[in-house]
Design a protein around this motif. Structure first.
Motif, short mmCIF file in Angstrom:
data_model
loop_
_atom_site.label_atom_id
_atom_site.label_comp_id
_atom_site.label_asym_id
_atom_site.label_seq_id
_atom_site.Cartn_x
_atom_site.Cartn_y
_atom_site.Cartn_z
N VAL A 190 1.35 9.97 -1.62
CA VAL A 190 0.01 9.43 -1.49
C VAL A 190 -0.33 8.58 -2.71
O VAL A 190 -0.91 7.49 -2.59
CB VAL A 190 -1.02 10.56 -1.29
N TRP A 191 0.03 9.07 -3.88
CA TRP A 191 -0.18 8.29 -5.11
C TRP A 191 0.53 6.94 -5.02
O TRP A 191 -0.03 5.91 -5.39
CB TRP A 191 0.35 9.06 -6.31
N GLU A 192 1.78 6.98 -4.57
CA GLU A 192 2.59 5.77 -4.54
C GLU A 192 2.00 4.72 -3.59
O GLU A 192 1.93 3.54 -3.92
CB GLU A 192 4.02 6.12 -4.15
N VAL A 193 1.58 5.18 -2.41
CA VAL A 193 1.00 4.24 -1.45
C VAL A 193 -0.33 3.70 -1.97
O VAL A 193 -0.62 2.50 -1.86
CB VAL A 193 0.82 4.92 -0.07
N ALA A 194 -1.14 4.57 -2.55
CA ALA A 194 -2.43 4.13 -3.09
C ALA A 194 -2.22 3.10 -4.20
O ALA A 194 -2.91 2.07 -4.26
CB ALA A 194 -3.20 5.34 -3.62
N GLU A 195 -1.26 3.36 -5.06
CA GLU A 195 -0.98 2.44 -6.17
C GLU A 195 -0.55 1.07 -5.65
O GLU A 195 -0.98 0.04 -6.14
CB GLU A 195 0.10 3.03 -7.07
N GLY A 196 0.28 1.08 -4.62
CA GLY A 196 0.75 -0.18 -4.06
C GLY A 196 -0.32 -0.96 -3.34
O GLY A 196 -0.23 -2.19 -3.20
N ALA A 197 -1.36 -0.26 -2.89
CA ALA A 197 -2.42 -0.92 -2.13
C ALA A 197 -3.44 -1.61 -3.02
O ALA A 197 -4.16 -2.51 -2.57
CB ALA A 197 -3.13 0.09 -1.23
N LEU A 198 -3.52 -1.20 -4.29
CA LEU A 198 -4.56 -1.72 -5.17
C LEU A 198 -4.09 -3.00 -5.85
O LEU A 198 -3.92 -3.05 -7.07
CB LEU A 198 -4.93 -0.66 -6.21
N THR A 199 -3.89 -4.04 -5.06
CA THR A 199 -3.30 -5.27 -5.60
C THR A 199 -4.13 -6.51 -5.30
O THR A 199 -3.66 -7.63 -5.55
CB THR A 199 -1.89 -5.45 -5.02
N ASP A 200 -5.34 -6.36 -4.79
CA ASP A 200 -6.15 -7.53 -4.46
C ASP A 200 -6.49 -8.34 -5.71
O ASP A 200 -6.81 -7.78 -6.76
CB ASP A 200 -7.45 -7.10 -3.77
N GLU A 201 -6.45 -9.67 -5.58
CA GLU A 201 -6.83 -10.54 -6.69
C GLU A 201 -8.35 -10.62 -6.80
O GLU A 201 -9.08 -10.45 -5.83
CB GLU A 201 -6.26 -11.94 -6.47
#
Length: 497
Positions: A190-201
């Motif tokens: 869950v941490w890994e997916v959340a981290e990857g999702a927080l990439t908006d400019e």
């Protein structure tokens, strides 16, 4: 009073304040609640540690790094008011940013539904902007009908096998807040997916994780260790916070001692030396990373290679080497079903190192073993589920892990840069049994917890499968497989060199 002042909507004043405190959660907290009255009668504002977190956010939002993700981890004892801080910050973000998106999760759905969500909802209901939001059991939405689907806080139960809710976390050019409650027990996936999702400019991104540090493994622990440079970290001792039961806390310290794991976790906000079911303690692995050996301290010992084939496509195939107290990773590669290729790698290492024994996991290594036998190699299969020669162990796997644990305590050395091995060693937990035998949880159960298969540690553990002495002059391996571990004609034999 002028007519304009008389006709001004009170909400206009609140909206002005929301704009004023958009980058200042502490200022908003002091404005939005009636401190000194009602439920807050004994308080004049957020607690010191809460104000400290608020200040970290204020400084970040008023810096040139505003659009870089801000990650804050708070490890604490009991009763410090972490849910209150989550409530105040949630209300600040929802009140001061239009179309704010917040996703909140916790260690279990029960915790989320019965504790986290109601506590955050309480702070919304008591805020000056209570009438702006519709507070429900598992969501908080803006009452503005045109924006209610965009301007919201959702309480989402996580699943290691269903992380879509976190993968879809985007809110470009606006604000995203992600909150983890009781973060120690949230799966790494869950941490890994959340981290990857927080990439908006051009988006304000704030990731806040809170919890009692009950687990000495996992991503929450690594916020304070391996990943500490990425996180603003706070460890809060319950005794330093107003409103906690100091008498009870002092009793715990008196009963257990300042350095007992119970006190570390429940009072001091520190991670335990080992979790309740953790098989290999972190202290032992930390010590092994700091061991420096001279060659003459291990060069006389037998040379042993362990081979752990990958079980699934996500696992590594690992070849490990050990000589006495020394150990080294020889090779890692993705799952490979070409047994001839893998066997050739093993033969190459065996010849280069003049190894005295090669042990291969029998579960998925029979093909590799067969190739070796065809090439006149004296390799040994080790069946993890096979009978243990240690009556206190359920099977061979926990037996060799127990031997490896003893080796670590006796001064075994591991690569201090190998974070994967580190996590592998401290990852597996014991399965409680009524007969008192030791049993390690299965790899499948580890993956359910979000912990990857410990392939590197299994490969190292394989080097402890049987006692080994140096090969005879004719090159024959001298592997002793009798049921008396360590017994041989040499009464002084030490399986660890």
């Amino acid at each position: 009073m002028t007519l304009a002042a008389q006709s001004r909507d009170p909400d206009d004043d609140i909206a002005d304040a929301a704009a004023l405190y958009q980058f200042d959660p502490q200022g908003w907290a002091l404005f939005a609640w009636d401190w000194g009255n009602g439920d807050l009668k004994d308080m004049d504002g957020p607690r010191k540690w809460q104000a400290d977190i608020n200040e970290e956010i204020r400084q970040h939002l008023n810096s040139e790094n505003r659009y870089s993700p801000l990650q804050i981890a708070v490890s604490s004892g009991h009763g410090i008011g972490k849910s209150a801080e989550m409530g105040m910050l949630s209300n600040w973000a929802m009140s001061c940013f239009s179309d704010c998106k917040i996703v909140t999760t916790a260690n279990t759905e029960s915790q989320l539904r019965t504790k986290t969500s109601p506590e955050i909802g309480k702070w919304f209901r008591s805020s000056i902007t209570a009438h702006w939001f519709n507070v429900q059991a598992m969501s908080i939405k803006a009452r503005d009908n045109e924006h209610s689907d965009l301007w919201r806080q959702d309480f989402v139960a996580w699943s290691a096998h269903n992380t879509e809710a976190f993968a879809g976390l985007h809110n470009k050019d606006k604000i995203i807040v992600l909150m983890f409650d009781e973060a120690s027990k949230i799966a790494d996936s869950v941490w890994e997916v959340a981290e990857g999702a927080l990439t908006d400019e051009n988006t304000i991104i704030i990731w806040l994780v809170f919890g009692n540090p009950t687990q000495n493994t996992g991503r929450f622990r690594e916020c304070f260790r391996r990943n500490r440079k990425r996180w603003i970290r706070r460890q809060i001792d319950s005794r330093t916070v107003p409103g906690t039961n100091k008498k009870k806390l002092d009793q715990w310290v008196e009963d257990y001692g300042e350095d007992h794991d119970f006190v570390k976790v429940r009072v001091r906000g520190m991670f335990p030396s080992s979790s309740a079911k953790q098989f290999i303690g972190t202290d032992d692995v930390d010590a092994a990373q700091k061991v420096h050996l001279r060659k003459d301290q291990y060069s006389f010992a037998p040379k042993i290679i362990g081979v752990d084939p990958a079980w699934t496509g996500d696992d590594e195939l690992v070849i490990y080497f050990r000589q006495g107290l020394y150990s080294k990773l020889l090779m890692k590669m993705p799952k490979n079903d070409n047994d001839v290729l893998v066997a050739n790698h093993v033969m190459r290492f065996e010849d280069e190192l003049q190894a005295d024994a090669v042990f291969i996991d029998g579960g998925h290594g029979t093909g590799i073993y067969s190739v070796g036998i065809t090439m006149n190699r004296s390799w040994q299969l080790v069946w993890f589920g096979g009978k243990s020669i240690d009556l206190g162990c359920l099977n061979k796997r926990v037996e060799i892990w127990k031997n490896m644990r003893d080796w670590l305590k006796q001064g075994g050395a591991i690569d201090p840069k190998d974070d994967v091995l580190y996590q592998d060693l401290i990852g597996p937990e014991l399965v409680p049994r009524t007969d008192g035998k030791l049993q390690l949880e299965s790899k499948e159960d580890m993956k359910v917890r979000g912990i990857p298969s410990p392939n590197r540690a299994d490969a190292l553990a394989l080097t402890f499968a049987y006692p080994v002495v140096a090969k005879e002059d004719d090159g024959r391996s001298n592997v002793r497989t009798d049921d008396r571990y360590g017994s041989s004609s040499n009464d002084d034999y030490n399986p660890y060199g």
